[in-house]
Scaffold this active site. Structure first.
Site, PDB file in Angstrom:
ATOM      1  N   GLU A 196      35.155 -13.069   9.412  1.00 21.32           N
ATOM      2  CA  GLU A 196      34.641 -11.290   8.866  1.00 21.32           C
ATOM      3  C   GLU A 196      34.926 -10.680   7.656  1.00 21.32           C
ATOM      4  OE1 GLU A 196      34.313  -8.861  12.569  1.00 21.32           O
ATOM      5  OE2 GLU A 196      33.877  -7.889  11.165  1.00 21.32           O
ATOM      6  N   LYS A 206      34.650 -17.304  31.339  1.00 19.08           N
ATOM      7  CA  LYS A 206      33.757 -17.376  30.881  1.00 19.08           C
ATOM      8  C   LYS A 206      32.438 -16.650  31.287  1.00 19.08           C
ATOM      9  CE  LYS A 206      35.187 -22.082  29.185  1.00 19.08           C
ATOM     10  NZ  LYS A 206      35.337 -22.750  29.480  1.00 19.08           N
ATOM     11  N   ASP A 240      40.161 -22.402  24.359  1.00 18.44           N
ATOM     12  CA  ASP A 240      39.258 -22.064  24.427  1.00 18.44           C
ATOM     13  C   ASP A 240      38.249 -21.158  23.881  1.00 18.44           C
ATOM     14  OD1 ASP A 240      36.322 -22.696  25.955  1.00 18.44           O
ATOM     15  OD2 ASP A 240      37.460 -23.665  27.478  1.00 18.44           O
ATOM     16  N   HIS A 298      34.666  -2.904   4.475  1.00 18.23           N
ATOM     17  CA  HIS A 298      33.236  -3.949   4.203  1.00 18.23           C
ATOM     18  C   HIS A 298      32.357  -4.282   3.276  1.00 18.23           C
ATOM     19  CE1 HIS A 298      33.267  -5.550   7.953  1.00 18.23           C
ATOM     20  NE2 HIS A 298      33.420  -4.572   8.663  1.00 18.23           N
TER      21      HIS A 298
END
Lengths: 374, 374, 374, 374
Positions: C72, C202, C277, C369
């Site tokens: 990004e 998760k 993870d 951006h």
């Protein structure tokens, strides 16, 4: 002069002049001392009874008659059917698995370090703080103080046993004493408010679902196959399936803390009949119903994390409300009177779940309402 | 024979024999027709009044007197102070931004394809379905049907205007008609239950916070600096800060849908005074209070997503309850009577928030309760 | 033969034949032992660095260089600006206020009584159970077992310190040993699954927000007025206001457990760089940002309830990932290595919040951006 | 000089000097243009493949090979088993039931009236606003603007189709254009921030569960009895029961928006392999798994409300990531390329759920991890 009044103003004036029904009540000034200001009279709500309901509770054992104050036609009849199903199957087992009223005052620290000092003081002087908390009322027993810390804000979640009183006033006074003490002893912290909304009093909240407040009660019954068929007119399989879809899955999808069919209807009706604080119906709507087919039988349980009831204080001393408490065989000042009442509330809620779920499973609900409401 | 009775059984028998207060009421059989079964009498709850409260609503305009049925000492006095602060500052602006009762029956499809067929039929025959829904009552007007689909389960969230009635019975009948029709027309789908818990009726729920049900109402007032000082005894800055910490941050941390101080207290007291369904206090506890200092003034607003009130049906027809409705200058069958009542409820809730938050900000709450409750 | 292939099939065949970029990597079979099956190659993600970031943590003290693996555009530059603001203001204070990995196996009892027996056994044999839990790994230290009981279902929420490993495998093995032991000892209970979803591993969850898992970390900094002006190009007041509206109020209204601007961006980038993870980004998105104007300065803090990091095990042993850990001055097996990493993660998240919120306050986000992404 | 350095500083210096693995990558400056700043190199994550997975989607039809980038041993093998179970049973049906990227800028009105004026302007000039929104990119198509109003704050939740791009940059630019236009046209409103957190981007949120964002996808399969037995080594009944307890009930009790076993593992692995924004794993963890025994077969479905994938933009243009997209038979710029990818993601998630739930039901999880991870 009255000729200049609008029609609304005339209506108001006429209403105030008469208020004949509002004024036609049995409450004396002594009855309502401490309950109300600017009193103009009273409203009256009909009370019906359901039962007998066999309760095998950790505090209440016996066949209870349940007083329900409501204006929703069919509710009493429905709970009554649930009582019948339970009682014919040997009764409901009820257990209070947690008990403690909560109040969470808010303090503000000038820095995170000051907040940490507060926690450290709290930890080091817990006994003294307990003494302070319990100094005001012989009925209050401090159970614990959990601190929730975000940046310089500290919520002290105080939990206490309040005996037979619902106890919010009692614990509020204790909370204030604790905070004033801490403010005096720990530099850099200020007492901001006696309630910082982490109680969580009279608001829907996941914390209430997870941690409970007041009495956390579990009730279960195994309904015999013949009773499922003849009284509830359905099958254990249909009940299990509908419970999973309606009470479990849909509640999750809507973000509901009420994984049940209508806890609030039953708690509202008993609370009103017995003089409880009606805003606690909010807590009384939280909780989980589980149903499982076990062969021909139906195992059903309800877990109510936050039954908020007392047998003394608030509206419980009003004459008809007190009679409703005694009608269940509870003397308002006997030992564990409020726990007995909480046992009955949970068993009655279970009865309500069984009957309404059966009405849904058999698609009889609309018909029943039309038959009884009109 | 009675010698074999336990002391509890004796208490119950004695209670049932007397029930003198429960039986001493003014309700006739005609009064309670359709409201109750197995009736043994009534409970009476004192009513106090707060106000006048200046309401500039989209439906109600005027100075309202608020009837509050409660047994929580200090509540009426507190709301009264809030009314004073609002009225001295020019009144509360109130707007109903959404209105519609909801019922969400559950259907089951034998396959995802069948479920999709159902949606497609619904879309293609909406007009005919509306006609069916509206065939039972001249008061119901269908607004929309949202379908929520998970696997083969379909919840049809039905929204309808129910005029001056709270309307759950009305919309339940319409929902059943719709489902029976769909079951007949779409192969592979079955009607399972008239309520699948996505209404979400009488349960705490984020869906209710986000989508609303009944009347969704916004009320705001800008309290003058002098009034904040003299009536509320605090400052706009203290109120804004406490509101952010208590009602906004803490509510989030506890997963509460009640980002407010005590909506439930005020809705419970008005609902009880005016004969509403008391389990709807659950919905009445949802919503948001926002406070902002604007120079010397305090801007405060409340957003109540789900005010559940009617002026006809249920307990509203009981004599004292009807008088309480009329006391506010509302005729129960006039146009928009229930919207007028919803306007007043939101304004009164705003009054309650202002006064309680001020009591917290000045740490006067415990003192007030001790002064008035004892 | 290939003439019968569809264009899609041809594309697939051609891709599999080449996969030249996927195959062009530096990983050896030894590198990825235990990490992957059916391996065809690797993907490569660019790593940029932000910092130095002055961290005054309870475990890490120093000026850290933060490796961020992301695609990004503008993210590294933004975190870098936040690091500058913090470091110029004296650094971020960081504290781990809770630490413990969790696993919650599910057991089923034949009755509520049997479930209660289980709890009772657990209570009475805690020491023996701890020994069993710790028998498999010298790195695991059992901290507590909380039991959640609904009807006959029991979730045992096991919390343990897992040293420098993230530790899910380690604690899963311990959980299984505990359950097999209990199944053997307590009549009427069965071990159902090693994870009953109450870990909550998760998945987004309020329980995680409230109770935390892995490392629960708090970081704060007070940004000097001149730095707010010159580096962040805004004012403390604008930052406080926007934080309240965006991160606090809106998060509540949407039922978000991420009361922050973009915790997930920063945790994802560090986790990827250091071999964590990636599904634990879910937990890494939970938490609260608080900003307050204090005169000319801006006080900002982040609370991350569930930073899931290890310095050994999983992907941390891959060569580039290990280098990224060492780049921060952490040796993967030194004492408290994972706590040091958690300190840096929280400080970097704080840097990310400051910079993005400033970009919002100055409405510079879209421009940044466009400048950096194109 | 270096003699004065601490051991940590020496470690850092040495690391920066070498970074041999980080620097040993295949990415060119052109590859990462617009993706990263301060680049020092790259990390490499192994990719394994699962499949073939038969997908009968509304956009993708065929046997897909699934690339999974992960370092969690056993994950690829587990998904692979799920693929086998699905493919042997005839494949997974997949449907995108909603599609639209979201961005919710925040505006502030000086009064509630001004806020209402804004809504009214929006309603009256929707076509012109759409034109403005779509003026910047030929790929963006505005779908709707929902306004959420609290007091004077307005969140404009903008939904748009962004073609084959994930599209957050595209929609952010459109959002800014809309807000600047409104600020110019409606008196008394100010544009505060391009994201007011109601998107809800990269945070766990009930709004995302209910309303979705990106692609909302449903996938289902009916696993044959023989396959349940031979491939999954369990029974439909055991799977249904465990799913209800673990994924449905426990998720509700913990306030989880992930009513599933491990959506996040599978979305994270595919997202990483195909160059998606890794912070979107947060959204990818939301959703519901439902399992039902149907005679000997097992019906299973997954509903993913927010699959965030693109085939152009961001990391999708990196060489290995693009190869992974093509490996599935998708050309990154073909029509509906991102919808095809979303179809495959949902089917792979379903495979992951089936296999992990079976591992739980047979208590094989710990064993599998020990076998494959060590």
């Amino acid at each position: 002069m009255a000729t200049n009044l609008s029609s609304r103003e005339k209506l108001i004036l006429a209403s105030m002049a008469r208020l004949s029904a509002v004024r036609n009540h049995h409450l004396t000034a002594a009855d309502v001392k401490g309950n109300i200001e600017n009193m103009i009279g009273a409203v009256q709500v009909p009370v019906g009874v359901a039962g007998p309901l066999k309760v095998e509770g950790d505090y209440y054992k016996g066949n209870a008659t349940i007083p329900l104050a409501t204006t929703e036609g069919a509710l009493v009849a429905s709970v009554n059917r649930g009582c019948k199903a339970i009682t014919l199957s040997g009764g409901a087992k009820v257990r209070i698995f947690k008990s403690g009223q909560t109040r969470a005052p808010l303090m503000e620290a000038e820095s995170h370090e000051a907040a940490c000092r507060l926690l450290s003081y709290l930890h080091g002087h817990y006994k003294a703080i307990r003494k302070i908390a319990e100094s005001d009322s012989s009925h209050l027993r401090l159970q614990k103080i959990d601190a929730h810390l975000y940046d310089g804000l500290i919520w002290l979640k105080i939990t206490a046993d309040t005996d037979n009183a619902m106890g919010m006033n009692m614990i509020s006074r204790a909370a204030e004493k604790i905070c004033l003490h801490l403010e005096g002893k720990v530099q850099g912290v200020k007492y901001l408010a006696v309630s910082g909304n982490m109680c969580v009093d009279k608001k829907p909240s996941r914390m209430t679902l997870e941690e409970g407040r007041g009495k956390s009660v579990y009730a279960e019954a195994t309904i015999k196959g013949s009773v499922v068929r003849q009284v509830l007119k359905t099958t254990p399989q249909a009940m299990e399936k509908l419970n999973t879809y309606k009470n479990i899955i849909a509640s999750q999808l809507t973000g509901s803390y009420g994984m049940n069919a209508h806890f609030a209807n039953v708690t509202a009706a008993i609370y009103l009949a017995t003089g409880q604080d009606m805003a606690h119906v909010v807590e009384g709507s939280h909780g989980v119903t589980i149903m499982k087919a076990k062969g021909n039988s139906l195992h059903a349980s309800v877990t109510l994390p936050a039954v908020q009831v007392g047998t003394i204080g608030g509206g419980t001393k009003l004459p008809a409300q007190r009679e409703c408490i005694r009608l269940m065989g509870i003397k308002e000042r006997e030992q564990n009177a409020s726990r007995k009442l909480a046992n009955i509330v949970a068993a009655a809620v279970l009865a309500g779940e069984l009957s309404l779920m059966a009405a849904h499973a058999t698609k009889d609900l609309v018909k029943a309402h039309m038959r009884l409401n009109r």
